[in-house]
Design a protein around this motif. Structure first.
Motif, mmCIF file in Angstrom:
data_model
loop_
_atom_site.group_PDB
_atom_site.id
_atom_site.type_symbol
_atom_site.label_atom_id
_atom_site.label_comp_id
_atom_site.label_asym_id
_atom_site.label_seq_id
_atom_site.Cartn_x
_atom_site.Cartn_y
_atom_site.Cartn_z
ATOM 1 N N TYR A 113 0.851 -1.188 0.000
ATOM 2 C CA TYR A 113 0.000 0.000 0.000
ATOM 3 C C TYR A 113 0.889 1.242 0.000
ATOM 4 C CZ TYR A 113 -4.161 -2.810 1.100
ATOM 5 O OH TYR A 113 -5.200 -3.705 1.064
ATOM 6 N N LEU A 142 -3.951 1.848 -3.155
ATOM 7 C CA LEU A 142 -4.607 2.775 -2.221
ATOM 8 C C LEU A 142 -3.953 4.151 -2.178
ATOM 9 C CD1 LEU A 142 -5.667 0.580 0.839
ATOM 10 C CD2 LEU A 142 -6.770 0.867 -1.389
ATOM 11 N N THR A 147 -9.512 4.753 -0.619
ATOM 12 C CA THR A 147 -10.005 3.875 0.436
ATOM 13 C C THR A 147 -10.698 4.723 1.495
ATOM 14 O OG1 THR A 147 -9.403 2.341 2.200
ATOM 15 C CG2 THR A 147 -7.761 3.964 1.606
ATOM 16 N N TYR A 149 -10.737 3.775 4.638
ATOM 17 C CA TYR A 149 -10.249 3.238 5.912
ATOM 18 C C TYR A 149 -9.682 4.295 6.846
ATOM 19 C CZ TYR A 149 -10.564 -1.444 3.794
ATOM 20 O OH TYR A 149 -11.004 -2.593 3.192
ATOM 21 N N SER A 152 -4.826 5.908 8.432
ATOM 22 C CA SER A 152 -3.831 4.840 8.475
ATOM 23 C C SER A 152 -3.603 4.222 7.109
ATOM 24 C CB SER A 152 -4.264 3.750 9.465
ATOM 25 O OG SER A 152 -5.452 3.101 9.012
ATOM 26 N N HIS A 153 -4.576 4.358 6.191
ATOM 27 C CA HIS A 153 -4.464 3.741 4.869
ATOM 28 C C HIS A 153 -4.584 4.748 3.717
ATOM 29 C CE1 HIS A 153 -4.905 0.096 7.175
ATOM 30 N NE2 HIS A 153 -4.750 -0.649 6.091
ATOM 31 N N GLN A 154 -4.904 5.985 3.997
ATOM 32 C CA GLN A 154 -5.069 6.991 2.940
ATOM 33 C C GLN A 154 -3.740 7.707 2.694
ATOM 34 O OE1 GLN A 154 -8.168 9.128 4.890
ATOM 35 N NE2 GLN A 154 -9.827 7.927 3.992
#
Length: 348
Positions: A113, A142, A147, A149, A152-154
């Motif tokens: 990611y 991602l 995303t 989420y 933490s994931h963007q």
């Protein structure tokens, strides 16, 4: 795992190209298309392009940090299992191993990611890969707001982070066609590359425009007299749709697609911006800080090109979690939001 023989020292390798599987692997059912309504989509374009490429190039190897299914690298792993390495949740180890493989004559494609590459593995990419100018291709899913989420994931700041690294080419493809063509192009590039990935069922947008990816080049997709959009990633898709909607209201828009963020195609961008009377609007799936918009603005200032200029992008903040359509509307990335912003700017 059997020992790999460097490509330059092989004679008759058991890792020689093999026939691709007859059936086209689908992507994970958990991965929905970003923007598929009313469009043709192509499943896992990166994975299939890399698997196809590896049929004729036995230097291609793939590595993943426990996310092959979610970066579409599982397609490559299925076609070429003896050239695939599952490194576990250890991005630093993955990029270091990729550097070692590159030193032995391989062309590694490492996937994870975007947040994990840009934040967690940055120093390892810098010291092991970029400083040595090794041909490692870091391909990351991602990117930006793809995303829901949460922070933490963007990866809303990955382009800004990676643009600052010497020797590193940085790409932000628009769609499935762009991704497949870029995968082939970066395999031939002699240095390191960071490429954002759209995964799963990826729309085919540029296919109708007779488009051909060219590394380091921005390309005019649609010309117009009132507004010049300079866009990358899926925002090229959005501004093309916005240009059609704005045309119905008598506003003529050009769309210049810039999939290469670094090195930026300064010649094409300044030439198009110099064409008089157009509002210049950058559009990106990234923070307004440090991405395509600021790169374009700096390019124009250095060239002495002074034009009305606006940015469409994500705010300089940690974003909310939620459903993607809701978040895109909230942060102004929808076609309607683009149209509204352009009308407002033109009326000022």
């Amino acid at each position: 795992m059997s020992e790999l023989i460097p490509p330059h020292s092989r004679r008759k390798s058991k890792y020689a190209p093999r026939k691709a599987p007859d059936t086209r692997l689908a992507t994970s059912a958990m991965i929905a298309s970003l923007d598929a309504e009313g469009r043709e989509t192509i499943a896992a374009p990166f994975g299939h392009a890399l698997a196809e490429l590896a049929q004729t190039r036995d230097d291609i190897v793939g590595l993943s940090a426990d996310l092959s299914k979610y970066t579409d690298l599982h397609v490559f792993a299925h076609a070429h299992p003896d050239r695939f390495y599952q490194m576990g949740m250890a991005e630093q180890v993955m990029v270091s191993a990729a550097a070692g493989l590159a030193r032995e004559g391989f062309t590694p494609f490492a996937t994870t990611y975007a947040v994990f590459a840009a934040r967690r593995a940055y120093d390892f990419i810098c010291m092991a890969i970029a400083e040595e100018n090794l041909p490692v291709k870091i391909c990351c899913a991602l990117p930006g707001l793809t995303t829901g989420y949460g922070p933490s994931h963007q990866a809303t700041e990955d382009l800004a982070i990676m643009r600052g690294m010497p020797n590193l080419t940085v790409l932000d493809p628009c769609d499935a066609i762009d991704t497949m063509q870029a995968t082939h192009a970066i395999a031939d590039h002699p240095g390191p590359v960071y490429m954002r990935l759209l995964r799963g069922q990826v729309p085919n947008v540029l296919g109708e425009y007779d488009y051909q990816f060219k590394l380091g080049k921005a390309q005019m997709i649609h010309d117009g007299a009132d507004v010049l959009f300079i866009a990358s990633g899926f925002m090229t898709m959005r501004v093309l749709d916005a240009a059609k909607a704005l045309a119905r209201d008598g506003i003529s828009c050009a769309v210049l697609h810039s999939p290469t963020i670094k090195p930026l195609d300064a010649e094409t961008i300044t030439r198009e911006a110099r064409k008089g009377g157009r509002l210049v609007v950058t559009a990106e799936n990234h923070s307004v800080t440090g991405g395509l918009g600021e790169a374009v603005a700096a390019t124009l200032m250095r060239a002495g090109v002074h034009v009305p200029f606006r940015q469409i992008g994500l705010p300089d903040e940690f974003l909310d979690a939620g459903a993607l359509p809701t978040l895109h509307q909230q942060y102004g990335l929808t076609v309607d939001a683009v149209c509204a912003s352009v009308k407002d700017w033109l009326s000022q």
